[in-house]
Design a protein around this motif. Structure first.
Motif, PDB file in Angstrom:
ATOM      1  N   PHE A  64      32.289  29.801  34.005  1.00 10.48           N
ATOM      2  CA  PHE A  64      32.455  31.235  34.132  1.00 10.48           C
ATOM      3  C   PHE A  64      33.498  31.742  33.140  1.00 10.48           C
ATOM      4  O   PHE A  64      34.563  31.151  32.985  1.00 10.48           O
ATOM      5  N   PHE A  65      33.156  32.842  32.481  1.00 11.80           N
ATOM      6  CA  PHE A  65      34.029  33.502  31.517  1.00 11.80           C
ATOM      7  C   PHE A  65      34.322  34.886  32.072  1.00 11.80           C
ATOM      8  O   PHE A  65      33.390  35.631  32.377  1.00 11.80           O
ATOM      9  N   MET A  66      35.598  35.232  32.197  1.00 14.11           N
ATOM     10  CA  MET A  66      35.947  36.509  32.800  1.00 14.11           C
ATOM     11  C   MET A  66      36.286  37.542  31.722  1.00 14.11           C
ATOM     12  O   MET A  66      36.685  37.195  30.607  1.00 14.11           O
ATOM     13  N   MET A  67      36.135  38.800  32.103  1.00 15.70           N
ATOM     14  CA  MET A  67      36.543  39.891  31.234  1.00 15.70           C
ATOM     15  C   MET A  67      38.008  40.201  31.546  1.00 15.70           C
ATOM     16  O   MET A  67      38.338  40.498  32.696  1.00 15.70           O
TER      17      MET A  67
ATOM     18  N   GLU B  27      35.617  27.498  36.849  1.00 13.53           N
ATOM     19  CA  GLU B  27      36.090  28.880  36.821  1.00 13.53           C
ATOM     20  C   GLU B  27      36.965  29.102  35.593  1.00 13.53           C
ATOM     21  O   GLU B  27      37.565  28.164  35.063  1.00 13.53           O
ATOM     22  N   ALA B  28      37.088  30.356  35.170  1.00  7.85           N
ATOM     23  CA  ALA B  28      37.930  30.691  34.020  1.00  7.85           C
ATOM     24  C   ALA B  28      39.409  30.466  34.344  1.00  7.85           C
ATOM     25  O   ALA B  28      40.181  30.039  33.488  1.00  7.85           O
ATOM     26  N   VAL B  29      39.794  30.764  35.579  1.00 10.75           N
ATOM     27  CA  VAL B  29      41.166  30.565  36.058  1.00 10.75           C
ATOM     28  C   VAL B  29      41.097  30.043  37.489  1.00 10.75           C
ATOM     29  O   VAL B  29      40.033  30.091  38.113  1.00 10.75           O
TER      30      VAL B  29
ATOM     31  N   VAL C 219      24.106  34.060  32.031  1.00  8.66           N
ATOM     32  CA  VAL C 219      23.845  35.206  32.900  1.00  8.66           C
ATOM     33  C   VAL C 219      25.092  36.089  32.878  1.00  8.66           C
ATOM     34  O   VAL C 219      26.210  35.581  32.957  1.00  8.66           O
ATOM     35  N   ARG C 220      24.871  37.394  32.761  1.00  7.46           N
ATOM     36  CA  ARG C 220      25.979  38.356  32.828  1.00  7.46           C
ATOM     37  C   ARG C 220      25.965  38.958  34.217  1.00  7.46           C
ATOM     38  O   ARG C 220      24.932  39.423  34.700  1.00  7.46           O
ATOM     39  N   TYR C 221      27.123  38.935  34.861  1.00  6.26           N
ATOM     40  CA  TYR C 221      27.257  39.469  36.212  1.00  6.26           C
ATOM     41  C   TYR C 221      28.178  40.679  36.239  1.00  6.26           C
ATOM     42  O   TYR C 221      29.178  40.728  35.522  1.00  6.26           O
ATOM     43  N   GLU C 222      27.824  41.631  37.090  1.00  7.71           N
ATOM     44  CA  GLU C 222      28.728  42.719  37.454  1.00  7.71           C
ATOM     45  C   GLU C 222      28.582  42.896  38.962  1.00  7.71           C
ATOM     46  O   GLU C 222      27.470  43.125  39.467  1.00  7.71           O
ATOM     47  N   VAL C 223      29.705  42.769  39.669  1.00  3.67           N
ATOM     48  CA  VAL C 223      29.674  42.771  41.121  1.00  3.67           C
ATOM     49  C   VAL C 223      30.738  43.735  41.635  1.00  3.67           C
ATOM     50  O   VAL C 223      31.895  43.657  41.216  1.00  3.67           O
ATOM     51  N   GLU C 224      30.342  44.620  42.520  1.00  3.95           N
ATOM     52  CA  GLU C 224      31.289  45.518  43.189  1.00  3.95           C
ATOM     53  C   GLU C 224      31.491  44.992  44.597  1.00  3.95           C
ATOM     54  O   GLU C 224      30.524  44.831  45.351  1.00  3.95           O
TER      55      GLU C 224
ATOM     56  N   THR D 144      35.636  45.753  40.870  1.00  9.96           N
ATOM     57  CA  THR D 144      34.432  45.508  40.083  1.00  9.96           C
ATOM     58  C   THR D 144      34.718  44.274  39.242  1.00  9.96           C
ATOM     59  O   THR D 144      35.666  44.261  38.451  1.00  9.96           O
ATOM     60  N   LEU D 145      33.937  43.249  39.448  1.00  8.83           N
ATOM     61  CA  LEU D 145      34.110  41.983  38.734  1.00  8.83           C
ATOM     62  C   LEU D 145      33.028  41.861  37.676  1.00  8.83           C
ATOM     63  O   LEU D 145      31.859  42.106  37.953  1.00  8.83           O
ATOM     64  N   ARG D 146      33.444  41.482  36.482  1.00 12.50           N
ATOM     65  CA  ARG D 146      32.490  41.267  35.391  1.00 12.50           C
ATOM     66  C   ARG D 146      32.751  39.893  34.805  1.00 12.50           C
ATOM     67  O   ARG D 146      33.885  39.556  34.480  1.00 12.50           O
TER      68      ARG D 146
END
Length: 125
Positions: A120-123, A36-38, A85-90, A101-103
Motif C-alpha cells: 500500500f502506498f499512501m497519499m 502497509e506504507a506506515v 488498484v487506486r482506493y478512495e474511502v470515506e 477520506t483515505l486515498r
C-alpha cells in the motif's frame, strides 16, 4: 496476461461489493504478505504475514470504521504478474467519531493465479 486481467477485475469488483474480507480466501496464497506504507495505529508492524493475518487485519479495520463510501479503481495491469488498484474511502472511526477520506494505491503481485504480496502506498497530507 488474460488471467492477470481477470484476477484484477474480479478483485476490484469484490472490493466495490465490500466482499474484501471474504475474498481473501479465494485469491491470496497461504503465505501472502500485506505491507502497509506506515505502521497502522494500534499495530507495531507494517507487514501482515499469511492469509489468516491479512484477513484478520481487514476484519479489525472494518470493525473499527464505519464505511460511507469505498471507490476501487482498476485494475491497472503490469504484466506479467502485477496489478494496481487506486482506493478512495470515506470513513468514520467508530471510537473517536473522526471522519476521514483515505486515498491510497495498492500494488498486487501474483504467482500461479493468486496474490502473494500487496503493498500500500499512501497519499501524504
Amino acid at each position: 496476461m488474460e488471467d492477470l486481467i481477470k484476477l484484477g477485475k474480479d478483485f476490484v469488483q469484490a472490493m466495490r461489493d465490500r466482499r474484501g474480507i471474504a475474498h481473501v480466501t479465494d485469491v491470496y496464497t497461504e503465505n501472502a504478505e500485506s505491507v502497509e506504507a506506515v505502521n497502522p495505529p494500534g499495530r507495531d508492524v507494517r507487514i501482515a504475514k499469511g492469509r489468516g493475518a491479512i484477513q484478520t487485519k481487514r476484519e479489525v479495520w472494518a470493525e473499527a470504521h464505519e464505511i460511507h463510501k469505498l471507490d476501487a479503481d482498476g485494475p491497472y495491469v503490469h504484466p506479467p504478474n502485477r496489478f494496481a488498484v487506486r482506493y478512495e474511502v470515506e470513513v468514520t472511526q467508530k471510537e473517536t467519531g473522526r471522519q476521514m477520506t483515505l486515498r491510497e494505491i495498492a500494488i498486487y503481485t501474483v504467482e500461479e493465479g493468486r496474490i502473494v504480496r500487496e503493498e500500500f502506498f499512501m497519499m501524504p497530507k
